[in-house]
Design a protein around this motif. Structure first.
Motif, short mmCIF file in Angstrom:
data_model
loop_
_atom_site.label_atom_id
_atom_site.label_comp_id
_atom_site.label_asym_id
_atom_site.label_seq_id
_atom_site.Cartn_x
_atom_site.Cartn_y
_atom_site.Cartn_z
N UNK A 111 108.77 38.47 87.41
CA UNK A 111 109.84 39.07 88.20
C UNK A 111 110.65 37.95 88.83
N UNK A 112 111.88 37.77 88.36
CA UNK A 112 112.79 36.77 88.91
C UNK A 112 114.15 37.39 89.14
N UNK A 113 114.95 36.77 89.98
CA UNK A 113 116.33 37.20 90.15
C UNK A 113 117.10 36.92 88.87
N UNK A 114 117.76 37.96 88.36
CA UNK A 114 118.48 37.81 87.09
C UNK A 114 119.43 38.98 86.95
N UNK A 115 120.65 38.68 86.53
CA UNK A 115 121.65 39.73 86.32
C UNK A 115 122.73 39.19 85.40
N UNK A 116 123.69 40.02 85.10
CA UNK A 116 124.81 39.63 84.25
C UNK A 116 125.57 38.44 84.83
N UNK A 117 125.61 38.32 86.16
CA UNK A 117 126.33 37.21 86.78
C UNK A 117 125.41 36.09 87.26
N UNK A 118 124.12 36.25 87.09
CA UNK A 118 123.15 35.20 87.44
C UNK A 118 122.17 35.06 86.30
N UNK A 119 122.48 34.14 85.39
CA UNK A 119 121.65 33.97 84.21
C UNK A 119 121.03 32.58 84.17
N UNK A 120 120.62 32.09 85.35
CA UNK A 120 120.01 30.77 85.43
C UNK A 120 118.74 30.67 84.59
N UNK A 121 118.04 31.77 84.43
CA UNK A 121 116.71 31.74 83.82
C UNK A 121 116.69 32.18 82.36
N UNK A 122 117.77 31.90 81.64
CA UNK A 122 117.82 32.29 80.23
C UNK A 122 116.64 31.73 79.44
N UNK A 123 116.32 30.45 79.66
CA UNK A 123 115.23 29.83 78.90
C UNK A 123 113.89 30.49 79.23
N UNK A 124 113.72 30.86 80.49
CA UNK A 124 112.47 31.52 80.87
C UNK A 124 112.37 32.92 80.26
N UNK A 125 113.49 33.62 80.23
CA UNK A 125 113.51 34.94 79.58
C UNK A 125 113.14 34.82 78.11
N UNK A 126 113.68 33.82 77.44
CA UNK A 126 113.37 33.62 76.02
C UNK A 126 111.89 33.30 75.83
N UNK A 127 111.32 32.49 76.71
CA UNK A 127 109.89 32.18 76.62
C UNK A 127 109.06 33.44 76.82
N UNK A 128 109.44 34.26 77.78
CA UNK A 128 108.71 35.51 78.02
C UNK A 128 108.76 36.41 76.78
N UNK A 129 109.93 36.50 76.17
CA UNK A 129 110.05 37.32 74.97
C UNK A 129 109.15 36.80 73.87
N UNK A 130 109.09 35.48 73.71
CA UNK A 130 108.26 34.87 72.67
C UNK A 130 106.77 35.08 72.94
N UNK A 131 106.40 35.14 74.22
CA UNK A 131 104.98 35.26 74.60
C UNK A 131 104.58 36.70 74.90
N UNK A 132 105.45 37.66 74.61
CA UNK A 132 105.18 39.07 74.87
C UNK A 132 104.89 39.33 76.35
N UNK A 133 105.67 38.67 77.20
CA UNK A 133 105.57 38.84 78.65
C UNK A 133 106.77 39.68 79.10
N UNK A 134 106.51 40.71 79.86
CA UNK A 134 107.59 41.56 80.35
C UNK A 134 108.46 40.79 81.34
N UNK A 135 109.76 41.04 81.27
CA UNK A 135 110.72 40.43 82.19
C UNK A 135 111.27 41.55 83.07
#
Length: 298
Positions: free
Chosen positions: A182-206
């Protein structure tokens, strides 16, 4: 491409639009209304409820315990790392030490009337927005994960999540088995793109919080963006619905936990799962420039 309506979370398959229970504390003056609203959410198909014992100084968890019948199969998710502090300068204070994390899990178990909490998020305090750890509250991640995995081994929690973490912290935590971030993330705050991609690769819910931005003064709001407003007009939806729908389209592991104290708003939030954003609309939304989180809020 339309987003599937259900996805995996902590070993379960649940609706991708759940309910963030924090807003129930706005109904502190009318407990019956709070219970009725949550009961209405469950009746509408909500099967993922996000909470914390420090929401409303325990009021929210009490409402959840009363509202959920024994036959309900909702996935209850809570978080630890802070506790209520009604007498302090803020309504909560950090509780990051291993003994405090264990005590917080026990408090949630008692308040919710559960023998086991399906998913508990460890809310770290080394990153803004929010409180940042100082002194004895600066606790090593390994020490925190040790008590969380012990609680999982004891059967008191089902899965471990992380909240407000950096990419480095997530990478260090992966061997412990992480179910969601659970991180702050929205259409106008996409600082964590790399973390989101890692979660998707590791089957971790975002599970993004502040999904529409604007949580603090000076931060941009998704609903103020002309492209969002244009999409809302074209599709007969609200700008908030478009901002939430974009998150569901962003990646298949995204879950939403919008909160509200209004039955009408609740229905609008749940309807987001039925919104399909086509290629041209998605391209217009993707062209919205992301704004990095201001340095004083990181």
């Amino acid at each position: 491409m339309p987003s599937p309506e259900r996805a995996a979370l902590a070993g379960r398959t649940v609706s991708r639009v759940g309910y963030g229970a924090m807003q129930l504390e706005r109904l502190h003056h009318d407990r019956a209304a709070a219970v009725a609203l949550l009961r209405h959410a469950i009746d509408l198909g909500v099967d993922h409820v996000d909470t914390a014992q420090f929401y409303g100084a325990g009021f929210v968890n009490d409402v959840i315990r009363e509202a959920l019948a024994s036959g309900d199969d909702a996935l209850i998710v809570t978080k630890v790392g802070a506790v209520s502090d009604s007498g302090g300068p803020l309504p909560l204070r950090l509780a990051q030490r291993p003994d405090e994390l264990r005590a917080s899990v026990e408090d949630n178990l008692r308040a919710l009337g559960l023998d086991r909490i399906p998913l508990v998020n460890l809310r770290r305090a080394d990153r803004r927005p929010g409180l940042v750890a100082e002194g004895d509250q600066r606790v090593d991640l390994d020490d925190q994960l040790a008590v969380m995995t012990a609680l999982r081994d004891e059967g008191k929690i089902g899965a471990i999540g992380l909240s407000a973490v950096t990419l480095d912290v997530l990478r260090r935590a992966l061997p412990a088995g992480i179910a969601c971030v659970q991180n702050a993330y929205s259409l106008v705050n996409r600082d964590d793109e790399e973390m989101l991609e890692l979660c998707a690769a590791e089957n971790i819910a975002w599970v993004p919080f502040f999904p529409l931005g604007g949580a603090f003064p000076g931060l941009p709001k998704v609903t103020d963006e002309p492209a969002v407003q244009a999409a809302a007009t074209a599709l007969g939806r609200t700008p908030a619905q478009i901002g939430l729908a974009w998150l569901l389209h962003r990646a298949p592991n995204v879950h939403l936990i919008p909160g509200t104290a209004s039955a009408a708003h609740l229905k609008a939030n749940l309807a987001v799962a039925d919104i399909t954003l086509e290629g041209e609309t998605l391209a217009a939304l993707a062209a919205i420039p992301a704004r990095p989180m201001p340095a004083d809020l990181r």
